[in-house]
Write a protein that holds these residues in place. Sequence first.
Motif, PDB file in Angstrom:
ATOM      1  N   ARG A 111      15.818 -18.452 -83.174  1.00  0.00           N
ATOM      2  CA  ARG A 111      14.558 -18.114 -83.855  1.00  0.00           C
ATOM      3  C   ARG A 111      14.455 -16.597 -84.004  1.00  0.00           C
ATOM      4  O   ARG A 111      14.029 -16.090 -85.034  1.00  0.00           O
ATOM      5  N   VAL A 114      16.990 -15.132 -86.762  1.00  0.00           N
ATOM      6  CA  VAL A 114      16.559 -15.137 -88.164  1.00  0.00           C
ATOM      7  C   VAL A 114      15.540 -14.016 -88.408  1.00  0.00           C
ATOM      8  O   VAL A 114      15.542 -13.375 -89.461  1.00  0.00           O
ATOM      9  N   ARG A 115      14.706 -13.727 -87.428  1.00  0.00           N
ATOM     10  CA  ARG A 115      13.731 -12.648 -87.587  1.00  0.00           C
ATOM     11  C   ARG A 115      14.432 -11.293 -87.655  1.00  0.00           C
ATOM     12  O   ARG A 115      14.076 -10.444 -88.476  1.00  0.00           O
ATOM     13  N   ALA A 118      16.150 -10.895 -90.885  1.00  0.00           N
ATOM     14  CA  ALA A 118      15.143 -10.702 -91.932  1.00  0.00           C
ATOM     15  C   ALA A 118      14.647  -9.250 -91.941  1.00  0.00           C
ATOM     16  O   ALA A 118      14.365  -8.697 -93.010  1.00  0.00           O
ATOM     17  N   TYR A 119      14.544  -8.625 -90.768  1.00  0.00           N
ATOM     18  CA  TYR A 119      14.173  -7.202 -90.749  1.00  0.00           C
ATOM     19  C   TYR A 119      15.212  -6.358 -91.490  1.00  0.00           C
ATOM     20  O   TYR A 119      14.873  -5.386 -92.162  1.00  0.00           O
ATOM     21  N   ALA A 122      14.582  -6.880 -95.123  1.00  0.00           N
ATOM     22  CA  ALA A 122      13.333  -6.219 -95.523  1.00  0.00           C
ATOM     23  C   ALA A 122      13.521  -4.721 -95.691  1.00  0.00           C
ATOM     24  O   ALA A 122      12.860  -4.103 -96.517  1.00  0.00           O
ATOM     25  N   ASN A 138      21.237 -18.331 -93.696  1.00  0.00           N
ATOM     26  CA  ASN A 138      21.380 -19.715 -94.161  1.00  0.00           C
ATOM     27  C   ASN A 138      22.292 -20.516 -93.236  1.00  0.00           C
ATOM     28  O   ASN A 138      22.002 -21.665 -92.908  1.00  0.00           O
ATOM     29  N   PHE A 141      20.420 -20.726 -89.625  1.00  0.00           N
ATOM     30  CA  PHE A 141      19.084 -21.295 -89.467  1.00  0.00           C
ATOM     31  C   PHE A 141      18.628 -22.178 -90.619  1.00  0.00           C
ATOM     32  O   PHE A 141      18.065 -23.238 -90.409  1.00  0.00           O
TER      33      PHE A 141
ATOM     34  N   TYR B 119      10.027  -9.727 -94.971  1.00  0.00           N
ATOM     35  CA  TYR B 119       9.020  -9.310 -93.986  1.00  0.00           C
ATOM     36  C   TYR B 119       8.252 -10.518 -93.442  1.00  0.00           C
ATOM     37  O   TYR B 119       7.903 -10.565 -92.269  1.00  0.00           O
ATOM     38  N   VAL B 121       9.464 -13.578 -93.151  1.00  0.00           N
ATOM     39  CA  VAL B 121      10.405 -14.255 -92.239  1.00  0.00           C
ATOM     40  C   VAL B 121      10.505 -13.493 -90.916  1.00  0.00           C
ATOM     41  O   VAL B 121      10.555 -14.080 -89.837  1.00  0.00           O
ATOM     42  N   ALA B 122      10.524 -12.167 -91.008  1.00  0.00           N
ATOM     43  CA  ALA B 122      10.668 -11.344 -89.801  1.00  0.00           C
ATOM     44  C   ALA B 122       9.458 -11.496 -88.877  1.00  0.00           C
ATOM     45  O   ALA B 122       9.584 -11.413 -87.666  1.00  0.00           O
ATOM     46  N   LYS B 123       8.286 -11.726 -89.469  1.00  0.00           N
ATOM     47  CA  LYS B 123       7.068 -11.673 -88.655  1.00  0.00           C
ATOM     48  C   LYS B 123       6.458 -13.024 -88.316  1.00  0.00           C
ATOM     49  O   LYS B 123       5.688 -13.125 -87.367  1.00  0.00           O
ATOM     50  N   THR B 124       6.758 -14.050 -89.099  1.00  0.00           N
ATOM     51  CA  THR B 124       6.054 -15.309 -88.858  1.00  0.00           C
ATOM     52  C   THR B 124       6.597 -16.040 -87.634  1.00  0.00           C
ATOM     53  O   THR B 124       7.759 -15.869 -87.258  1.00  0.00           O
ATOM     54  N   ASP B 125       5.743 -16.848 -87.036  1.00  0.00           N
ATOM     55  CA  ASP B 125       6.177 -17.704 -85.930  1.00  0.00           C
ATOM     56  C   ASP B 125       6.100 -19.176 -86.344  1.00  0.00           C
ATOM     57  O   ASP B 125       6.172 -20.059 -85.508  1.00  0.00           O
ATOM     58  N   ARG B 126       5.961 -19.454 -87.636  1.00  0.00           N
ATOM     59  CA  ARG B 126       5.840 -20.842 -88.112  1.00  0.00           C
ATOM     60  C   ARG B 126       7.125 -21.234 -88.842  1.00  0.00           C
ATOM     61  O   ARG B 126       7.488 -20.593 -89.839  1.00  0.00           O
ATOM     62  N   VAL B 127       7.768 -22.282 -88.355  1.00  0.00           N
ATOM     63  CA  VAL B 127       9.064 -22.674 -88.921  1.00  0.00           C
ATOM     64  C   VAL B 127       8.930 -23.125 -90.377  1.00  0.00           C
ATOM     65  O   VAL B 127       9.818 -22.862 -91.196  1.00  0.00           O
ATOM     66  N   THR B 130       9.029 -20.037 -92.432  1.00  0.00           N
ATOM     67  CA  THR B 130      10.394 -19.484 -92.466  1.00  0.00           C
ATOM     68  C   THR B 130      11.243 -20.241 -93.485  1.00  0.00           C
ATOM     69  O   THR B 130      11.897 -19.632 -94.341  1.00  0.00           O
ATOM     70  N   LEU B 131      11.228 -21.565 -93.395  1.00  0.00           N
ATOM     71  CA  LEU B 131      12.085 -22.357 -94.282  1.00  0.00           C
ATOM     72  C   LEU B 131      11.653 -22.224 -95.740  1.00  0.00           C
ATOM     73  O   LEU B 131      12.480 -22.165 -96.651  1.00  0.00           O
ATOM     74  N   LEU B 134      12.935 -18.819 -96.949  1.00  0.00           N
ATOM     75  CA  LEU B 134      14.392 -18.798 -97.147  1.00  0.00           C
ATOM     76  C   LEU B 134      14.755 -19.477 -98.456  1.00  0.00           C
ATOM     77  O   LEU B 134      15.579 -18.978 -99.232  1.00  0.00           O
TER      78      LEU B 134
END
Lengths: 299, 299
Positions: A111, A114-115, A118-119, A122, A138, A141, B119, B121-127, B130-131, B134
């Motif tokens: 988890r 992927v973050r 993503a940074y 970004a 991809n 994740f 950004y 994707v980098a910050k969220t905590d919800r899958v 994220t998907l 992507l």
Amino acid sequence: MTKCAVCTASFGEGDYDGLSQHFVGQAEKSDPAHVMWLNKNITKKKCDVQTLSKNLKTHFDFRDEGLKGWMKRRFIERFYREKPHPFVLALQHPSKATLLGYVVEHQHFLRQWVRSCAYVVAKTDRVDVTLYELDNINTEFGGLGPDRPSHYELLLRMGESLGVPREQALRTPPLPDTAWAIRTWNEIGESSHWLETMAAMHPLELIANRNLKQDGATVGYFDPTILTGTEVTEATKNFLREGYEADVQHSEEAMDLIEKYSTGLGRAEDVQATFMKSIDAFDRYLMARLERGKEFESA
Amino acid sequence: MTKCAVCTASFGEGDYDGLSQHFVGQAEKSDPAHVMWLNKNITKKKCDVQTLSKNLKTHFDFRDEGLKGWMKRRFIERFYREKPHPFVLALQHPSKATLLGYVVEHQHFLRQWVRSCAYVVAKTDRVDVTLYELDNINTEFGGLGPDRPSHYELLLRMGESLGVPREQALRTPPLPDTAWAIRTWNEIGESSHWLETMAAMHPLELIANRNLKQDGATVGYFDPTILTGTEVTEATKNFLREGYEADVQHSEEAMDLIEKYSTGLGRAEDVQATFMKSIDAFDRYLMARLERGKEFESA
């Protein structure tokens, strides 16, 4: 810029005298993190500022082998030389408990993976870096359709094959050392240059790089005979095989990009310090996998 | 939190009196950005703090239609009602110059697009977020293999079909208004909650949503007959068709996610202010496409 690989202190480019003074000062105050770093990476003996400065300079010198070669050498030294990392030893012929410890902690790692990637996406302005990271995300994740499940999915399937439903794995919070390591990587992603974030993450994929023995590793990530025998489940083989195959290309390609851009952007020293910080976090995180594994031994 | 959609001022949740006082104060100082915002969104008439507060509250009220419905309504109001946006009018039956203006400015937009989504994707905590992101990034920028080129690739091919080699497009820097809009979106990505970044970016995909007429739009993004006739190149059809088809699902799905999480996380008002800020940037960016197009008219 020369940075401390333990705290946030920074110095002018190539100022190993400054870095050395900083370490000696911290050692005099008996700061455990700085002392441990010196013991692990430079010397266990007390030495003066001048000697330490010389040793630090030698430690970070990558002129002969390039930045990629240097990262590989330091990684192998830490995880794969005389005393391979305890998790690597346990994974040679892994017990069910070791594999389940891997599943439960590693879902949290992925988890964060992927973050962190993503940074990089970004923040970078280089299209080859963007496309590399998208492909990596991809694979790890997102997955590439029903025939190419992600490493994350393969990890959860390995857990299921060993009797741990994915819901149970997913709702288990990380151990404190995993949480600490993840925080370290997230802070790097948030606040550092994208090259440092790349250097913090992608060399870690060396752990499963099957070509590492050519560069001096004494063992592989696991004994490859387990991929053909019956000692582990099919889902375990599928997970381990994926890493074994994908991570070779992933780590090599990323380190090529890091090397290509670091020097041009004058960021090689930042990259080195962040890489060293990250392998410390990774070391501790791998221990957390073993610690979690112990919970499953009695089960 | 209630935020100003023009600057960085912020107020307590639901404090439209505070927001109103702020706007009146800025209007008394004749600050052009705040005055223009009031003129465009609330009223062209001078009014007192109390009346303005009531009007602002009404403007941001989404109780009847939900946050998604509110964003759609505001977007249509801005770009698709009595006076559709000049770029939309030009795109109904586009000239070569209009399309080339689109190509040259939009490549910069899409580079920012992938950064903004990253950004999230980098910050969220919800899958699920994220998907979603992507998938969106892959469609817009990464591509999904040789049979499914990205929108970015289709855009460059459109340019080539109209006589502008991709190297020429890629080396042309953005016009100042495009650069300004991109900076706005990048700052949102860098410094705001991931929900605000989502709200800044994904409702913009409504521009190409072919279902918008059902919600009150007076025209579509372009006259769909151009997809079947011969007035534009095949590469132009391929580019326009992709947006026409993909962006319906993209924008709808994203707004569902924004609505789902905003209320729970107590961020609806932040999301609304950032959405308003973003459609202002988008408005200006669309004008930059036209401005660039003029350069090609004489060519």
